[in-house]
Design an enzyme around this catalytic site. Structure first.
Site, mmCIF file in Angstrom:
data_model
loop_
_atom_site.group_PDB
_atom_site.id
_atom_site.type_symbol
_atom_site.label_atom_id
_atom_site.label_comp_id
_atom_site.label_asym_id
_atom_site.label_seq_id
_atom_site.Cartn_x
_atom_site.Cartn_y
_atom_site.Cartn_z
ATOM 1 C CB SER A 119 -6.500 -5.905 -13.615
ATOM 2 O OG SER A 119 -7.728 -5.432 -14.153
ATOM 3 C CG HIS B 137 -5.986 -2.322 -8.929
ATOM 4 N ND1 HIS B 137 -6.072 -1.395 -8.065
ATOM 5 C CD2 HIS B 137 -7.314 -1.583 -9.631
ATOM 6 C CE1 HIS B 137 -6.726 -0.397 -7.933
ATOM 7 N NE2 HIS B 137 -7.572 -0.527 -8.794
ATOM 8 C CG ASN C 128 -0.359 -3.787 -8.164
ATOM 9 O OD1 ASN C 128 -0.153 -4.093 -6.773
ATOM 10 N ND2 ASN C 128 -1.212 -2.655 -8.343
ATOM 11 C CD GLU D 210 -1.351 6.134 -16.626
ATOM 12 O OE1 GLU D 210 -2.344 6.449 -16.947
ATOM 13 O OE2 GLU D 210 -0.701 5.481 -17.475
ATOM 14 C CG ASP E 5 -3.694 1.097 -9.331
ATOM 15 O OD1 ASP E 5 -2.787 0.255 -8.984
ATOM 16 O OD2 ASP E 5 -4.442 1.737 -8.611
ATOM 17 C CG MET F 267 -1.877 -1.193 0.999
ATOM 18 S SD MET F 267 -2.872 -1.305 -0.400
ATOM 19 C CE MET F 267 -4.200 -0.232 0.025
HETATM 20 C C1 GRF Z 1 -6.207 -7.357 -2.558
HETATM 21 O O1 GRF Z 1 -7.517 -7.314 -2.600
HETATM 22 C C2 GRF Z 1 -5.246 -6.626 -3.184
HETATM 23 O O2 GRF Z 1 -5.968 -6.545 -4.593
HETATM 24 C C3 GRF Z 1 -5.211 -5.344 -2.926
HETATM 25 O O3 GRF Z 1 -5.355 -5.456 -1.501
HETATM 26 C C4 GRF Z 1 -5.855 -6.771 -1.026
HETATM 27 C C5 GRF Z 1 -4.559 -7.482 -0.390
HETATM 28 O O4 GRF Z 1 -4.928 -8.387 0.249
HETATM 29 N N1 GRF Z 1 -4.869 -4.159 -3.781
HETATM 30 P P1 GRF Z 1 -4.053 -9.606 0.569
HETATM 31 O O5 GRF Z 1 -2.730 -8.870 1.653
HETATM 32 O O6 GRF Z 1 -3.189 -10.171 -0.307
HETATM 33 O O7 GRF Z 1 -4.511 -10.414 1.518
#
Ligand code: GRF
Length: 196
Positions: A136, A109, A107, A143, A145, A90
């Site tokens: 995805s 998303h 990544n 850029e 995502d 994050m």
């Molecule tokens: C997932 O939904 C991923 O797409 C995101 O954050 C969440 C992460 O979950 N952006 P985890 O840590 O893999 O359980």
């Protein structure tokens, strides 16, 4: 054999799916799980699977993203990965860091990109009255995502869905999509994986 480092901030369920997939004739192996959050649940799960873990806490660096990324880079260089997988990581990465890993960083998303870049994807899909949602996997570029899409999986949006019920429907699909994309990517094949 390709070396894979996985970057997490949270529970690491996507990381677990990736790690558990890299066995047998898979062309890659996990060499490091790195978290920017000291207590992230994923750290224990990685350790339980015998994968080396490390923490680079972003907090002491305050607003100095470059200093944080220099510490990140140092840890990554030690593990010498061929591929970086962001899995619920994050932190927004600067173009300098992203460019250093260009063509080697993926990544996941939780939306059908290019729809709903950024946060609160499921609430936004519901707000827009979409009939389907999904996730995805994309290559990371400067850029947010916005890099080339390497795979997508779709789920229906059902009457009465909330952001939580939708997230609970999408997450298991993430766990199928990301390993499928990584396997193909590690073989040097960038053709998108389409599920559902
Ligand atoms: C997932 O939904 C991923 O797409 C995101 O954050 C969440 C992460 O979950 N952006 P985890 O840590 O893999 O359980």
């Amino acid at each position: 054999m390709k070396r894979v480092a996985i970057l997490i901030s949270g529970s690491g369920s996507n990381m677990v799916a990736l790690v558990d997939s890299m066995t047998g004739d898979h062309p890659a192996r996990p060499v490091l799980v790195l978290s920017n959050v000291p207590g992230a649940g994923g750290l224990e799960k990685a350790a339980a699977r015998g994968v080396p873990t490390t923490i680079v806490d972003h907090k002491p660096f305050g607003k100095d993203r470059e200093a944080f990324e220099a510490a990140l880079q140092a840890e990554l260089e030690r593990a010498a990965p061929d591929i970086l997988c962001l899995a619920g990581f994050m932190r927004v990465l600067t173009p300098g860091f992203v460019n250093r890993w260009a063509g080697r960083m993926l990544n996941i998303h939780p939306s059908l990109l290019p729809k709903y870049r950024g946060l609160n994807t499921h609430a936004r899909a519901l707000e827009a009255e979409d009939s389907e949602a999904g996730c995805s996997v994309h290559e990371v570029t400067a850029e947010l995502d916005g890099g080339p899409i390497l795979g997508q999986a779709r789920v229906p949006i059902l009457p009465g869905d909330t952001a939580e019920t939708l997230a609970a429907r999408v997450l298991p699909v993430e766990h199928r999509l990301y390993p499928a994309v990584l396997r193909r990517y590690a073989q040097g094949d960038r053709a998108p994986v389409m599920l559902g």
